[in-house]
Design a protein around this motif. Structure first.
Motif, PDB file in Angstrom:
ATOM      1  N   THR A  28      -6.618 -10.103  -3.469  1.00 47.78           N
ATOM      2  CA  THR A  28      -6.166 -11.231  -2.666  1.00 47.78           C
ATOM      3  C   THR A  28      -6.820 -11.136  -1.292  1.00 47.78           C
ATOM      4  O   THR A  28      -7.042 -10.032  -0.788  1.00 47.78           O
ATOM      5  CB  THR A  28      -4.636 -11.269  -2.531  1.00 47.78           C
ATOM      6  N   PHE A  29      -7.110 -12.273  -0.702  1.00 43.28           N
ATOM      7  CA  PHE A  29      -7.651 -12.275   0.653  1.00 43.28           C
ATOM      8  C   PHE A  29      -6.524 -12.179   1.673  1.00 43.28           C
ATOM      9  O   PHE A  29      -6.766 -11.957   2.852  1.00 43.28           O
ATOM     10  CB  PHE A  29      -8.469 -13.537   0.912  1.00 43.28           C
ATOM     11  N   ASN A  30      -5.294 -12.367   1.232  1.00 40.66           N
ATOM     12  CA  ASN A  30      -4.131 -12.288   2.101  1.00 40.66           C
ATOM     13  C   ASN A  30      -3.966 -10.855   2.614  1.00 40.66           C
ATOM     14  O   ASN A  30      -4.109  -9.900   1.857  1.00 40.66           O
ATOM     15  CB  ASN A  30      -2.878 -12.708   1.329  1.00 40.66           C
ATOM     16  N   SER A  31      -3.662 -10.716   3.890  1.00 39.58           N
ATOM     17  CA  SER A  31      -3.422  -9.379   4.442  1.00 39.58           C
ATOM     18  C   SER A  31      -2.010  -9.237   4.987  1.00 39.58           C
ATOM     19  O   SER A  31      -1.674  -8.202   5.543  1.00 39.58           O
ATOM     20  CB  SER A  31      -4.446  -9.072   5.542  1.00 39.58           C
ATOM     21  N   GLU A  32      -1.174 -10.254   4.804  1.00 46.26           N
ATOM     22  CA  GLU A  32       0.215 -10.196   5.271  1.00 46.26           C
ATOM     23  C   GLU A  32       1.119  -9.781   4.118  1.00 46.26           C
ATOM     24  O   GLU A  32       1.193 -10.477   3.106  1.00 46.26           O
ATOM     25  CB  GLU A  32       0.653 -11.550   5.813  1.00 46.26           C
TER      26      GLU A  32
END
Length: 162
Positions: A28-32
């Motif tokens: 995933t490109f999400n980092s949260e």
């Protein structure tokens, strides 16, 4: 294996499965990272919107989850959905992902969806192959649209007519 809707009681386990993937991988490109409260709210919001957030459970253990929502905002996209499927490391290669994706597709189809999209990190060729094996076609590769770990990454858009 039992596939069922997620409940607020599942949120801690789902966070424990999802957050290492967010922290440590390019899947995933999400980092949260996900919070327990945020996940419980998401489960309720999906249900209220007529969408699904499903878990695969085996002998009381959650093996993974899948969810979907509208691909893009606005009424013109009301019949085009995008999904997320995440598995616990111990569940990979056992048919859990296939079962979850099939269940999500069926739910979406029954709710009036016409198309299911998959936005797959090009850094995850196993996921590209997984989707291809389940009838998804690669429609586009978008170079350098994601950023994580200090570098640009490509997104593969895959599509399946429901």
């Amino acid at each position: 294996m039992n596939i069922r809707p997620a409940s607020a009681l599942d949120a801690p386990v789902i966070a424990a499965i999802w957050n290492p993937i967010i922290r440590e991988t390019e899947v995933t490109f999400n980092s949260e990272e996900k919070t327990v409260d945020g996940l419980a709210q998401d489960f309720a919001a999906k249900e209220a919107a007529g969408k699904a957030f499903l878990v695969a459970e085996q002998q009381g253990d959650i093996m993974g989850f899948a969810t979907y929502g509208q691909f893009r905002g606005g009424p013109g996209y009301a019949h085009t959905m995008e999904h997320t499927v995440i598995l616990a490391p111990s569940a990979r290669g056992q048919g859990v992902g296939r079962a979850l994706l099939t269940a999500i597709e069926e739910h979406a189809r029954n709710a009036g969806a016409h198309v299911m999209m998959a936005g797959v990190s090009a850094e995850n060729p196993a996921a590209v192959a997984f989707h291809a094996a389940l009838g998804y076609r690669e429609m586009a590769r978008l170079p350098q649209v994601g950023r994580k770990f200090g570098r640009w990454m490509d997104l593969v858009l895959m599509q399946k007519m429901l």
